[in-house]
Design a protein around this motif. Structure first.
Motif, short mmCIF file in Angstrom:
data_model
loop_
_atom_site.label_atom_id
_atom_site.label_comp_id
_atom_site.label_asym_id
_atom_site.label_seq_id
_atom_site.Cartn_x
_atom_site.Cartn_y
_atom_site.Cartn_z
N ASP A 317 0.86 -1.19 0.00
CA ASP A 317 0.00 0.00 0.00
C ASP A 317 0.89 1.24 0.00
O ASP A 317 1.67 1.45 0.92
CB ASP A 317 -0.90 -0.02 1.24
CG ASP A 317 -1.96 1.08 1.20
OD1 ASP A 317 -1.74 2.08 0.50
OD2 ASP A 317 -3.00 0.94 1.87
N ALA A 318 0.78 2.07 -1.03
CA ALA A 318 1.66 3.22 -1.17
C ALA A 318 1.46 4.23 -0.04
O ALA A 318 2.42 4.81 0.48
CB ALA A 318 1.42 3.90 -2.52
N ARG A 319 0.20 4.44 0.38
CA ARG A 319 -0.05 5.40 1.45
C ARG A 319 0.53 4.90 2.78
O ARG A 319 1.11 5.67 3.54
CB ARG A 319 -1.55 5.66 1.59
CG ARG A 319 -2.11 6.52 0.47
CD ARG A 319 -3.59 6.73 0.62
NE ARG A 319 -4.33 5.48 0.47
CZ ARG A 319 -5.65 5.40 0.37
NH1 ARG A 319 -6.38 6.50 0.41
NH2 ARG A 319 -6.25 4.23 0.23
N THR A 320 0.37 3.61 3.04
CA THR A 320 0.94 3.05 4.26
C THR A 320 2.46 3.08 4.22
O THR A 320 3.11 3.30 5.24
CB THR A 320 0.45 1.61 4.46
OG1 THR A 320 -0.98 1.59 4.43
CG2 THR A 320 0.92 1.05 5.78
N ALA A 321 3.03 2.86 3.04
CA ALA A 321 4.49 2.91 2.91
C ALA A 321 5.02 4.31 3.25
O ALA A 321 6.04 4.45 3.94
CB ALA A 321 4.90 2.52 1.49
N GLN A 322 4.32 5.33 2.79
CA GLN A 322 4.74 6.70 3.11
C GLN A 322 4.63 6.96 4.60
O GLN A 322 5.52 7.56 5.21
CB GLN A 322 3.87 7.69 2.34
CG GLN A 322 4.24 9.15 2.59
CD GLN A 322 3.36 10.11 1.81
OE1 GLN A 322 2.49 9.69 1.04
NE2 GLN A 322 3.59 11.39 1.99
N ARG A 323 3.55 6.48 5.22
CA ARG A 323 3.37 6.66 6.66
C ARG A 323 4.46 5.92 7.44
O ARG A 323 5.04 6.46 8.39
CB ARG A 323 2.01 6.14 7.08
CG ARG A 323 1.69 6.35 8.55
CD ARG A 323 0.64 5.38 9.03
NE ARG A 323 1.12 4.00 8.95
CZ ARG A 323 0.38 2.95 9.21
NH1 ARG A 323 -0.89 3.10 9.52
NH2 ARG A 323 0.89 1.74 9.14
N ASP A 324 4.77 4.67 7.02
CA ASP A 324 5.81 3.90 7.71
C ASP A 324 7.16 4.61 7.63
O ASP A 324 7.92 4.64 8.62
CB ASP A 324 5.92 2.51 7.09
CG ASP A 324 4.71 1.63 7.41
OD1 ASP A 324 3.93 2.02 8.30
OD2 ASP A 324 4.56 0.57 6.78
N ALA A 325 7.46 5.17 6.45
CA ALA A 325 8.75 5.86 6.29
C ALA A 325 8.81 7.09 7.19
O ALA A 325 9.85 7.38 7.81
CB ALA A 325 8.94 6.25 4.83
N GLU A 326 7.71 7.84 7.28
CA GLU A 326 7.70 9.03 8.13
C GLU A 326 7.85 8.66 9.60
O GLU A 326 8.59 9.33 10.33
CB GLU A 326 6.39 9.81 7.90
CG GLU A 326 6.28 10.42 6.51
CD GLU A 326 4.90 11.00 6.25
OE1 GLU A 326 4.00 10.82 7.13
OE2 GLU A 326 4.71 11.65 5.21
N VAL A 327 7.17 7.61 10.03
CA VAL A 327 7.27 7.19 11.43
C VAL A 327 8.69 6.72 11.74
O VAL A 327 9.25 7.05 12.79
CB VAL A 327 6.25 6.08 11.73
CG1 VAL A 327 6.48 5.48 13.11
CG2 VAL A 327 4.83 6.63 11.64
N ARG A 328 9.27 5.94 10.83
CA ARG A 328 10.63 5.43 11.08
C ARG A 328 11.63 6.59 11.14
O ARG A 328 12.52 6.60 12.00
CB ARG A 328 11.03 4.44 9.98
CG ARG A 328 12.41 3.83 10.22
CD ARG A 328 12.79 2.83 9.14
NE ARG A 328 12.78 3.43 7.83
CZ ARG A 328 11.81 3.25 6.92
NH1 ARG A 328 10.79 2.47 7.20
NH2 ARG A 328 11.87 3.84 5.74
N THR A 329 11.49 7.56 10.25
CA THR A 329 12.40 8.71 10.26
C THR A 329 12.32 9.45 11.59
O THR A 329 13.34 9.83 12.17
CB THR A 329 12.05 9.66 9.11
OG1 THR A 329 12.20 8.97 7.86
CG2 THR A 329 12.97 10.87 9.12
N ARG A 330 11.10 9.63 12.09
CA ARG A 330 10.93 10.32 13.36
C ARG A 330 11.55 9.52 14.51
O ARG A 330 12.22 10.09 15.39
CB ARG A 330 9.45 10.55 13.63
CG ARG A 330 9.18 11.44 14.84
CD ARG A 330 7.72 11.47 15.21
NE ARG A 330 7.31 10.23 15.84
CZ ARG A 330 6.31 9.47 15.43
NH1 ARG A 330 5.63 9.81 14.35
NH2 ARG A 330 5.99 8.36 16.07
N LEU A 331 11.34 8.20 14.50
CA LEU A 331 11.89 7.37 15.57
C LEU A 331 13.42 7.36 15.56
O LEU A 331 14.06 7.42 16.62
CB LEU A 331 11.35 5.95 15.45
CG LEU A 331 9.87 5.74 15.77
CD1 LEU A 331 9.46 4.30 15.46
CD2 LEU A 331 9.58 6.08 17.22
N VAL A 332 14.00 7.30 14.36
CA VAL A 332 15.47 7.28 14.26
C VAL A 332 16.03 8.62 14.73
O VAL A 332 17.07 8.67 15.41
CB VAL A 332 15.89 6.97 12.82
CG1 VAL A 332 17.40 7.18 12.64
CG2 VAL A 332 15.54 5.53 12.45
#
Length: 518
Positions: A317-332
């Motif tokens: 899912d492209a929208r979920t992929a974008q959300r996952d990337a944003e969350v991971r960036t914030r966590l890192v």
């Protein structure tokens, strides 16, 4: 007599000249004087959100649910305005967001919103309608099913999913995995020892392939699977039921290879499997080569062959992929800030910090401890997570169902499950207060979710975004000696586009004109 301005004969008057004259005169007036002159004492007295309620009411009427309930009301002893009260109860769940008792709904209708045909209501009227729903539950659901299925040309599939009252709610966490991480804190599908209805509930849904709920059931948590299937089939005899599929999300134990669901030739299951579990199934599915196929604007699927009696579909899912990337960036970024300059700390201080970070399941996956006991970002783990962005692993025992429909069936479950989270919280509050009415609450929330899912499927936007945009359309109330005028605010271009996608005409600019009281 002194003539200030000669307007001339009526049949020879110059309209444009009169307009210019009026524009010149108003320049010398104060704003309050101008309002008095133009509106004869018109006074702005109230403003309420209008657009979202109006959209739900328009969908309600478009599906002809208003006429359906009016016909059913004739068999009972309800007031003529009962249909409007029922709509208000349904709309309050979509807009107010709580398991609203009759007192709160009555106040909401009277003070907070504008419901066409229902200027005010009472707690008693709301309570009577809720009790009436429970009395006509079976007939009501059949009437709504046939009305909605005929109007929207829908075929129903039967999807079951379970949710525990006492444990965490199902659904995806911010990092793409369900919030529960082990058998001790995940909702169980198998009948637990000492299970009681108050501690666990099974919700059954008959849904269309687009995730629109057409019928709902509720069973105690210990109800046998076969008994649920038998009752559902018996209740839907003669209905256009295309297939029966037991569906569950990745937070359920059957998705983690702990309790495989029972299946036979008569019904199958669709379940999600954790990609981050490190299981042999997940690793084998990810290692298979193949090409993704587009199913929807944001969804791609790929079928992989692992077992002979079970099929596996990877969804992206492209929208979920974008959300996952944003969350991971914030966590890192947060993790980097925590471990920055920790090399100068003592070994004991670094150990304490490492234990503190390890208690956070989202951050610890990106933390690496070097042989020298130094804290570092695990670059390999970050790269591995990038490969999983937006991906779901779905498994099914149906060997004939196309991979696209397997993916859409599972995504439909997630959409319905998202809508039911408020329902489960509401049932818990009703049980904690010892109040009756769970049946009525269930039916009202099902009707609310029906309207919400239709709006979401037509626009492709979540209801939260639609509600926020439509609530910008306000309804102003103006009072004057000649009566009361209610007028909406101007509609923006984006709102026009959303209304067109919903198949609705814009609301009238002048919503209501009523004479003065008395």
């Amino acid at each position: 007599m002194q003539v200030i301005y000669n307007f001339g004969r009526d049949d020879a008057s110059n309209r444009q000249a009169l307009i210019r004259l009026a524009a010149s005169v108003v320049k010398i007036l104060e704003p309050a004087q101008l309002l008095d002159v133009a509106a004869d004492g018109l006074e702005f007295v109230d403003s309420r959100p209008f657009g979202a309620v109006w959209v739900l009411d328009a969908l309600w009427r478009q599906l002809e649910l208003d006429g359906t309930f009016r016909r059913m009301r004739r068999d009972g002893a309800l007031d003529p305005e009962a249909e409007r009260v029922l709509f208000a109860l349904v709309a309050s769940r979509a807009l107010a967001g709580w398991a609203d008792p009759p007192t709160e709904v009555a106040r909401w209708v009277t003070e907070d919103v504008f419901v066409d045909g229902l200027p005010a209501t009472t707690e008693d009227a709301c309570q009577k309608v809720t009790e009436w729903l429970c009395e006509v539950s079976g007939r009501l659901q059949e009437e709504v099913f046939h009305r909605v299925a005929d109007r929207l040309d829908l075929k129903a599939d039967l999807l079951f999913f379970e949710s525990a009252h006492g444990g965490p709610q199902p659904g995806l966490g911010l990092d793409g995995d369900p919030p529960c991480s082990g058998p001790e804190d995940s909702p169980s599908l198998a009948p637990p020892s000492g299970c009681h209805e108050a501690h666990q509930t099974v919700i059954g849904l008959a849904v269309a392939r687009t995730g629109i709920p057409l019928r709902v059931w509720r069973w105690p948590g210990c109800t046998d699977d076969a008994a649920m299937i038998r009752q559902a089939k018996e209740d839907m005899k003669g209905w256009t039921l295309s297939r029966v599929i037991r569906t569950a999300d990745r937070g359920c134990p059957i998705a983690a290879d702990r309790h495989p669901p029972r299946t036979d030739d008569d019904h199958h299951y669709i379940v999600g499997a954790k990609l981050r579990s490190g299981s042999a199934v997940a690793d084998a599915a990810l290692s298979r080569q193949g090409r993704y196929h587009h199913v929807a604007a944001n969804l791609r699927v790929k079928e992989v062959h692992i077992a002979a009696d079970e099929r596996f579909v990877i969804c992206c899912d492209a929208r979920t992929a974008q959300r996952d990337a944003e969350v991971r960036t914030r966590l890192v970024e947060e993790l980097s800030a925590l471990i920055d300059d920790t090399d100068r700390l003592s070994l004991a201080e670094r150990t304490d910090l490492h234990m503190e970070i390890s208690a956070n399941p989202r951050m610890r996956r990106y933390l690496r401890l070097t042989p020298g006991r130094l804290l570092r970002i695990d670059v390999k783990a970050v790269k591995a997570e990038e490969n999983l962005d937006g991906k779901y692993l779905v498994r099914t025992t149906d060997l004939e169902l196309p991979a696209e429909e397997v993916a859409l069936g599972y995504m439909g479950l997630l959409e319905c499950e998202r809508g039911w989270r408020d329902l489960l919280a509401g049932l818990r509050r009703l049980q904690s207060r010892g109040e009756p009415g769970e049946c009525g609450h269930l039916l009202l929330t099902w009707l609310s979710l029906l309207l919400v899912r239709i709006a979401e499927s037509r626009t492709g936007l979540p209801w939260s975004a639609l509600r926020r945009e439509f609530d910008r359309i306000k309804l102003g109330t103006f009072a004057a000696c000649a009566g009361v005028l209610r007028q909406r605010t101007e509609i923006t271009e984006e709102q026009y586009e959303l209304l067109a996608a919903l198949g609705l005409a814009p609301p009238p600019r002048i919503v209501q004109i009523s004479p003065p009281d008395g």
